[in-house]
Design a protein around this motif. Structure first.
Motif, mmCIF file in Angstrom:
data_model
loop_
_atom_site.group_PDB
_atom_site.id
_atom_site.type_symbol
_atom_site.label_atom_id
_atom_site.label_comp_id
_atom_site.label_asym_id
_atom_site.label_seq_id
_atom_site.Cartn_x
_atom_site.Cartn_y
_atom_site.Cartn_z
ATOM 1 N N ALA A 23 0.812 -1.223 0.000
ATOM 2 C CA ALA A 23 0.000 0.000 0.000
ATOM 3 C C ALA A 23 0.841 1.267 0.000
ATOM 4 O O ALA A 23 2.032 1.264 0.322
ATOM 5 N N ALA A 24 0.162 2.350 -0.365
ATOM 6 C CA ALA A 24 0.759 3.694 -0.311
ATOM 7 C C ALA A 24 -0.111 4.562 0.581
ATOM 8 O O ALA A 24 -1.339 4.457 0.546
ATOM 9 N N PHE B 272 -7.489 12.415 0.752
ATOM 10 C CA PHE B 272 -8.475 11.923 1.710
ATOM 11 C C PHE B 272 -9.614 12.924 1.864
ATOM 12 O O PHE B 272 -10.785 12.546 1.997
ATOM 13 N N ALA B 273 -9.293 14.210 1.843
ATOM 14 C CA ALA B 273 -10.331 15.240 1.950
ATOM 15 C C ALA B 273 -11.317 15.125 0.790
ATOM 16 O O ALA B 273 -12.529 15.318 0.969
ATOM 17 N N SER B 274 -10.798 14.773 -0.389
ATOM 18 C CA SER B 274 -11.684 14.640 -1.551
ATOM 19 C C SER B 274 -12.684 13.499 -1.346
ATOM 20 O O SER B 274 -13.839 13.583 -1.787
ATOM 21 N N LEU B 275 -12.262 12.425 -0.674
ATOM 22 C CA LEU B 275 -13.178 11.326 -0.353
ATOM 23 C C LEU B 275 -14.264 11.802 0.597
ATOM 24 O O LEU B 275 -15.448 11.477 0.436
ATOM 25 N N VAL C 164 -2.950 9.228 5.426
ATOM 26 C CA VAL C 164 -3.790 8.165 5.960
ATOM 27 C C VAL C 164 -3.285 6.830 5.423
ATOM 28 O O VAL C 164 -3.096 6.665 4.217
ATOM 29 N N THR C 165 -3.057 5.875 6.326
ATOM 30 C CA THR C 165 -2.573 4.555 5.934
ATOM 31 C C THR C 165 -3.720 3.687 5.461
ATOM 32 O O THR C 165 -4.901 3.976 5.727
ATOM 33 N N ILE C 166 -3.388 2.582 4.799
ATOM 34 C CA ILE C 166 -4.430 1.664 4.345
ATOM 35 C C ILE C 166 -5.136 1.021 5.539
ATOM 36 O O ILE C 166 -6.324 0.709 5.476
ATOM 37 N N ASN C 167 -4.414 0.849 6.639
ATOM 38 C CA ASN C 167 -5.044 0.312 7.843
ATOM 39 C C ASN C 167 -6.101 1.279 8.372
ATOM 40 O O ASN C 167 -7.205 0.868 8.758
ATOM 41 N N GLN C 168 -5.770 2.567 8.395
ATOM 42 C CA GLN C 168 -6.748 3.566 8.846
ATOM 43 C C GLN C 168 -7.952 3.603 7.907
ATOM 44 O O GLN C 168 -9.101 3.728 8.357
ATOM 45 N N LEU C 169 -7.693 3.486 6.601
ATOM 46 C CA LEU C 169 -8.791 3.466 5.638
ATOM 47 C C LEU C 169 -9.718 2.289 5.896
ATOM 48 O O LEU C 169 -10.952 2.431 5.852
ATOM 49 N N ASP C 170 -9.135 1.138 6.185
ATOM 50 C CA ASP C 170 -9.950 -0.053 6.378
ATOM 51 C C ASP C 170 -10.752 0.019 7.673
ATOM 52 O O ASP C 170 -11.902 -0.424 7.724
#
Length: 259
Positions: free
Chosen positions: A57-58, A65-68, A106-112
């Motif tokens: 991941a990147a 993230f703000a755009s999401l 934001v990490t992929i873990n935080q996203l998940d």
């Protein structure tokens, strides 16, 4: 002839559960060797897939993230959202807004983890909130696919699938355990537990279509547990690992065993 079993404990467990879910007019045969991995193996596979996703991941830039977050807010605005009527969806979007305010990658873990918050809305008891929650999940998944390397997305999706599989099998384990503690006659108790899932549309939808069919057939008495073990759609865990019913009985009392 009966399927060969190398482990007596497997045969005894199969007989006990098989006796609990009989099919009229059929003897309970020896338990066929189950297909599919154990719950422990699925957990290990899930953890390995998640580690692979993290490695590939990147981190997501704060602006990305703000755009999401903006996209999710737009989804709410066009979905008939109301914070009082849809509290879980409200909590989900607020979690993303608060994360965006931090202004850090934001990490992929935080996203998940944040996706899991949104998934609560997608599993709401309210049809309307489930609709909104599903749209939010779609926004999140689209964003992850756009912002992450293909390998990370692939491993993350694999990890989620395995986690869901493990979660469903734990529900079946709990069902068998409750039946074992019931004061009802064993066959009645097991069928009753499956009937509760079969009669509850929201609970039933937590399982795959193939699993739903098996649950319905177990609830109606059309399947016995031997057939379930042979087919394996509710594995993991394998039937041999469902040792929560006390008093496993011997297969000696059954005549005319068939495969």
């Amino acid at each position: 002839g009966a399927a060969a079993l190398t482990e007596p404990e497997q045969a005894a467990t199969g007989a006990a559960i098989g006796a609990a879910v009989p099919v009229a007019g059929r003897a309970v045969g020896a338990l066929m060797r189950p297909r599919g991995p154990t719950a422990k193996e699925v957990k290990e596979d899930y953890q390995a897939a998640y580690r692979s996703a993290e490695a590939a991941a990147a981190d997501v830039a704060p602006e990305q993230f703000a755009s999401l977050t903006y996209k999710m807010q737009d989804t709410l605005a066009t979905s008939g959202f109301n914070p009082i009527l849809h509290p879980k969806a409200n909590v989900a979007v607020n979690a993303y807004v608060e994360q965006a305010k931090i202004g850090q990658p934001v990490t992929i873990n935080q996203l998940d983890v944040l996706r899991r918050v949104a998934s609560r809305a997608a599993r709401s008891s309210s049809d309307d909130e489930r609709r909104i929650g599903s749209r939010l999940i779609r926004d999140i998944d689209d964003f992850i696919k756009e912002s992450q390397p293909e390998a990370a997305v692939r491993e993350l999706e694999k990890a989620r699938m395995l986690y869901a599989q493990l979660s469903r099998s734990k529900k079946i384990e709990a069902l068998i355990s409750r039946a074992g503690r019931s004061k009802q006659e064993r066959s009645v108790a097991v069928r009753s537990q499956f009937q509760k899932i079969a009669d509850d549309e929201r609970k039933l939808k937590q399982f795959t279509p193939a699993e739903q069919e098996v649950i319905k057939n177990l609830a109606s008495g059309r399947y016995d547990i031997r057939m379930l073990a042979a087919m394996g759609p509710l594995a993991p865990p394998r039937i041999r690992d469902l040792r929560t019913i006390p008093g496993a009985i011997s297969t000696a009392g059954y005549g005319g065993l068939t495969t």
